[in-house]
Every structure is written in C-alpha cells, then in structure tokens.
Design an enzyme around this catalytic site. Structure first.
Site, PDB file in Angstrom:
ATOM      1  N   TYR A  65       0.871  -1.178   0.000  1.00 20.32           N
ATOM      2  CA  TYR A  65       0.000   0.000   0.000  1.00 20.32           C
ATOM      3  C   TYR A  65       0.905   1.224   0.000  1.00 20.32           C
ATOM      4  CZ  TYR A  65      -3.413   3.450   1.678  1.00 20.32           C
ATOM      5  OH  TYR A  65      -4.225   4.550   1.821  1.00 20.32           O
ATOM      6  N   ASP A  69       9.370   2.585  -0.867  1.00 22.43           N
ATOM      7  CA  ASP A  69       8.413   3.294  -0.016  1.00 22.43           C
ATOM      8  C   ASP A  69       8.768   2.950   1.427  1.00 22.43           C
ATOM      9  OD1 ASP A  69       6.336   4.085   1.574  1.00 22.43           O
ATOM     10  OD2 ASP A  69       4.758   3.419   0.207  1.00 22.43           O
ATOM     11  N   LYS A 108       5.400   9.523   8.154  1.00 15.80           N
ATOM     12  CA  LYS A 108       5.221   9.059   9.532  1.00 15.80           C
ATOM     13  C   LYS A 108       6.297   9.606  10.482  1.00 15.80           C
ATOM     14  CE  LYS A 108       2.574   5.001   8.095  1.00 15.80           C
ATOM     15  NZ  LYS A 108       1.181   5.298   8.359  1.00 15.80           N
TER      16      LYS A 108
HETATM   17  N1  HOZ Z   1      -0.566   3.593   6.207  1.00 11.48           N
HETATM   18  C1  HOZ Z   1      -1.470   3.559   7.313  1.00 11.48           C
HETATM   19  C2  HOZ Z   1      -2.120   2.238   7.421  1.00 11.48           C
HETATM   20  N2  HOZ Z   1      -1.307   1.179   7.108  1.00 11.48           N
HETATM   21  C3  HOZ Z   1      -2.396   4.702   7.213  1.00 11.48           C
HETATM   22  C4  HOZ Z   1      -3.521   4.691   8.125  1.00 11.48           C
HETATM   23  C5  HOZ Z   1      -4.739   5.103   7.404  1.00 11.48           C
HETATM   24  O1  HOZ Z   1      -4.933   4.680   6.255  1.00 11.48           O
HETATM   25  O2  HOZ Z   1      -5.489   5.843   8.007  1.00 11.48           O
END
Ligand code: HOZ
Length: 430
Positions: free
Chosen positions: A145, A240, A268
């Site tokens: 993702y 990433d 983050k």
């Molecule tokens: N990348 C985070 C979840 N794996 C983001 C959290 C979200 O999507 O709110």
C-alpha cells in the site's frame, strides 16, 4: 468488558457529519465489529478513550509515535516554534536542518522534497519516475500500500484490503492498466512483467519490508535482485519507506539491507506525529522536479515549521545511544512471549517482526507474501481483537496491519501485553 458508552454516543454523532464517522477508513471498526474508540489523550505507551479506559497502544498513530506519545522534547519544540507562527508558505531554516538529518540517514538521497503525507510522496515519486524515464507503466506488488493515489490503488493492502476494496472504484481502467502487479518475494514474477513490457516500465515501487499486509519480510537477496532487474531494464526503483524509515533502523530498510533506492518515499516518523511526507533521491533524478525541472509538484503547507520541528527533534532523539538496540530488545521480548504463549495453548502462529514492527498471523506456514497473509486464519480476528481490547491492549482493527512498539513501552507493558495475547489466543481456540 470495559464501558464504552461515550465513544458509542460520539460515533453516532460523528456518523451524521463525517463519512462513515471517520476521516480514514482503516480507523472504522468495520472489519472487527463494534464502534471505534474516541481517543482523548495519549502519553508514552498509553492512550485513553472518551470513557476513561486506558490502553497500551501498538497503533502508535499508525507508525509515527516511535518515541511514545506526547514526548516532552517534541512538545517543547512545538511550543517554541509555534510562537513565531505556524505557516509562512516560504522557506525556513528548519527545512534545511531536517533535510540534513534525513540525508545523514539515507546516503541514497542527494536532494529531498518535503510534502504533507506518505500518499503525496508516493504520488510525486511515481510522477517523477515517469518524467525522468519518459515511460508510463509502473510495477507494484500485491498487498503493498502506497497511499491512495490512483495509480497505486491496485491490489492495495492496508484499509483497502481490510475493507475488501483493494482495487478502488473511481480509478479509471486506463490508469489501472498502467500499473502492473508482481508478487512480493517472487523475482520471477517481476522478470516476467519486464519481459512482456519491454522499454515501457518507468519504475518499480515497493515497501522493502511490507507493513500494509501485516509485516512481511523480504527473503535474502530479493531486494538486491529486484534492483538489478529494474536497472537492467532502465527502470527506477522506488523504496516506499513511509513505514520502515527511521523505524527498522535509523536509515530504514536501506541501512538494514545495505541497499540504495533511486527514489525513497518517507513519512510518519519524519514528522514526529505531525503531517509530513518526503521524497528524495539521486541528484540527476531529483533535478527533474520543479523549479529545477519539468515535473510539477507543489504544496501550500509543505515543509511547514511545526512539522519540521517535530520531525527534527524526533530524528535527533533517535540518534541517541542504543535506541535501535533497545527497540530490538523490546521487540524480541514481545515476540518470544507471544510465541511461548501460543506454544502453551498449543496453536501455530507466525510472528513476523523487524525490530519494533511486528505482526501475528494464524498460520502454520511462513507468511512471505500477500497470498500467504490472506491464507492465514482471519476468521476469528474480530474475537481476537476485542479480547485484546478488553484486556487493555489497543491494536489496529485489521488483520492486515503491523503493530508498532515505542521507546516508551516498558517491560511491564510488554508482560501485560503477552498475557493479553494469551487470553486472546485462548479465546479464539475455545
Ligand atoms: N498507512 C497507514 C495504514 N497502514 C495509514 C492509516 C490510514 O490509512 O489511516
């Protein structure tokens, strides 16, 4: 069971005004049932909900809270900086300072651009790769993702997988057709795609350690081979490291595996809990970005002083002696405790972990890719999750997210967590 009436009332109100009552789908408890908890306060390893319940937290704001919540150094820095204003839309020295700290950690980065989120960073990195190579197709991996950019919501993990929409509606099929999907830890799948799409692939984007399908580690040599194959095909490699950057080592997965990406996405932790993303890489690539080059990308709040200050203090603290050794020790303690609890109960599980980032999969086979994660037993995840919550442990409401340990987690926290995991494992095997 703890009382959660206030959270329930707030969620009813929220649903009247906010889509699904939340501002990001993975926060909703849709996959686990029940209603999301409204958090009113966080400190160190703990969060408190609107009903006054206290939890040991392994969400950590989905990764940034590596120092623990409301760290006093971060709060002091924010207090100082905000007195001079919160956003100017003009350069500040804090941006230079944070860029220097990031470059210290990432030798692969000559030039950097700060943005406001991980999503922005991966969208911009893809555009840059396309602009630099003058090619249109990209390769991503099933279950990775990279935020919610159109090109990347194809076989996506995280909330998209959790909610059963890994291929989002609203992404034109013409866009999705440019995204080619390979299998993580399967170099042949990457070679096959290159073979069928000669001179058409701008870049390969990957989470070097997967964190959005749960935590999944690369097999030895997989990433090295990936870089070689991509370069043989004149494609760029984008790591990433939004999740792994400054998490698995100060220099992220690139330090851990002694590799260099062409472009790196960050987020983050580099914002110390404030909204930040960044992308950076080799000079000749980054010089394609405006105002130096023809690839346009911009942002009103990019590099704003509050986010830069919080990130700067966080990165400075992460360079103190033995920080990553301590995180590894905490991770190891938790891993051994959970594994031994599972052995006592007599069930098989896989605990995938790198330092302070971990996931539990109920499977008797190693989980090495998205298919492996999907094959793990998630049937009782809801019961498992709610039993942890009832025992004071706050984890992501999804079987496909990583857990994060902070420097603020104590041995007592970890012991209590292991006991709660034991209860939860027992519960789903009653
Ligand atoms: N990348 C985070 C979840 N794996 C983001 C959290 C979200 O999507 O709110």
């Amino acid at each position: 069971m703890q009382k959660i009436q206030t959270s329930q009332k707030l969620f009813s109100q929220a649903q009247k005004h906010l889509v699904g009552g939340v501002n990001s789908p993975v926060r909703a408890f849709k996959a686990v049932g029940g209603n999301p908890l409204f958090i009113v306060r966080a400190k160190g390893s703990r969060v408190w909900d609107a009903d006054g319940n206290e939890y040991i937290d392994y969400v950590g704001s989905w990764g940034p809270a590596i120092l623990g919540h409301a760290d006093s150094f971060v709060l002091n820095a924010l207090n100082q900086v905000m007195k001079n204003g919160t956003s100017f839309g003009a350069p500040t020295t804090l941006e230079i300072e944070l860029a220097l700290e990031v470059k210290k950690a990432y030798p692969s980065i000559d030039l950097i651009r700060f943005v406001n989120s991980g999503t922005e960073s991966s969208m911009a990195a893809i555009r840059l790769a396309r602009g630099f190579t003058a090619k249109n197709k990209i390769i991503k991996f099933e279950g990775c993702y990279h935020g919610h950019g159109d090109s990347l919501l194809v076989k996506a993990g995280s909330g998209a997988q959790t909610l059963g929409i890994p291929d989002s509606a609203g992404v034109p099929s013409e866009f999705a057709a440019l995204t080619l999907v390979a299998n993580y830890n399967d170099i042949q799948s990457v070679k096959n795609i290159f073979q069928k799409n000669k001179n058409e692939v701008a870049c390969v984007i990957i989470e070097p350690i997967m964190g959005n399908m749960g935590c999944i580690l690369p097999q030895p040599h997989f990433l090295k081979e990936l870089i070689n194959v991509a370069h043989e095909n004149h494609s760029l490699v984008i790591f990433d490291e939004v999740m792994t950057g400054f998490r698995v080592a100060f220099g992220g997965a690139q330090e851990l595996f002694n590799l260099q990406a062409d472009i790196t996405c960050l987020g983050k932790i580099i914002g110390g809990g404030l909204p930040v993303g960044a992308y950076g890489g080799r000079r000749e690539i980054m010089e394609y970005v405006a105002p130096l080059g023809p690839v346009y990308q911009a942002g009103t709040l990019s590099g704003n002083p509050l986010a830069m200050a919080a990130g700067l203090v966080t990165l400075k603290k992460l360079q103190e002696k033995d920080v990553y050794k301590k995180l590894e020790e905490k991770g190891h303690f938790l891993e051994e405790g959970i594994k031994s609890a599972a052995r006592e109960v007599g069930i098989s599980l896989q605990l995938n972990r790198v330092g302070s980032m971990f996931s539990v999969f109920f499977s008797d086979k190693p989980v090495l890719d998205a298919a492996g994660a999907l094959c793990s037993n998630t049937k009782n995840f809801s019961t498992f999750f709610h039993t942890l919550l009832d025992n004071g442990i706050y984890t992501a409401p999804s079987a496909f997210e990583a857990g994060f340990i902070s420097l603020a987690h104590t041995v007592e926290d970890l012991e209590k967590t292991i006991q709660a995991y034991k209860q939860a494992i027992l519960k789903i095997h009653e």
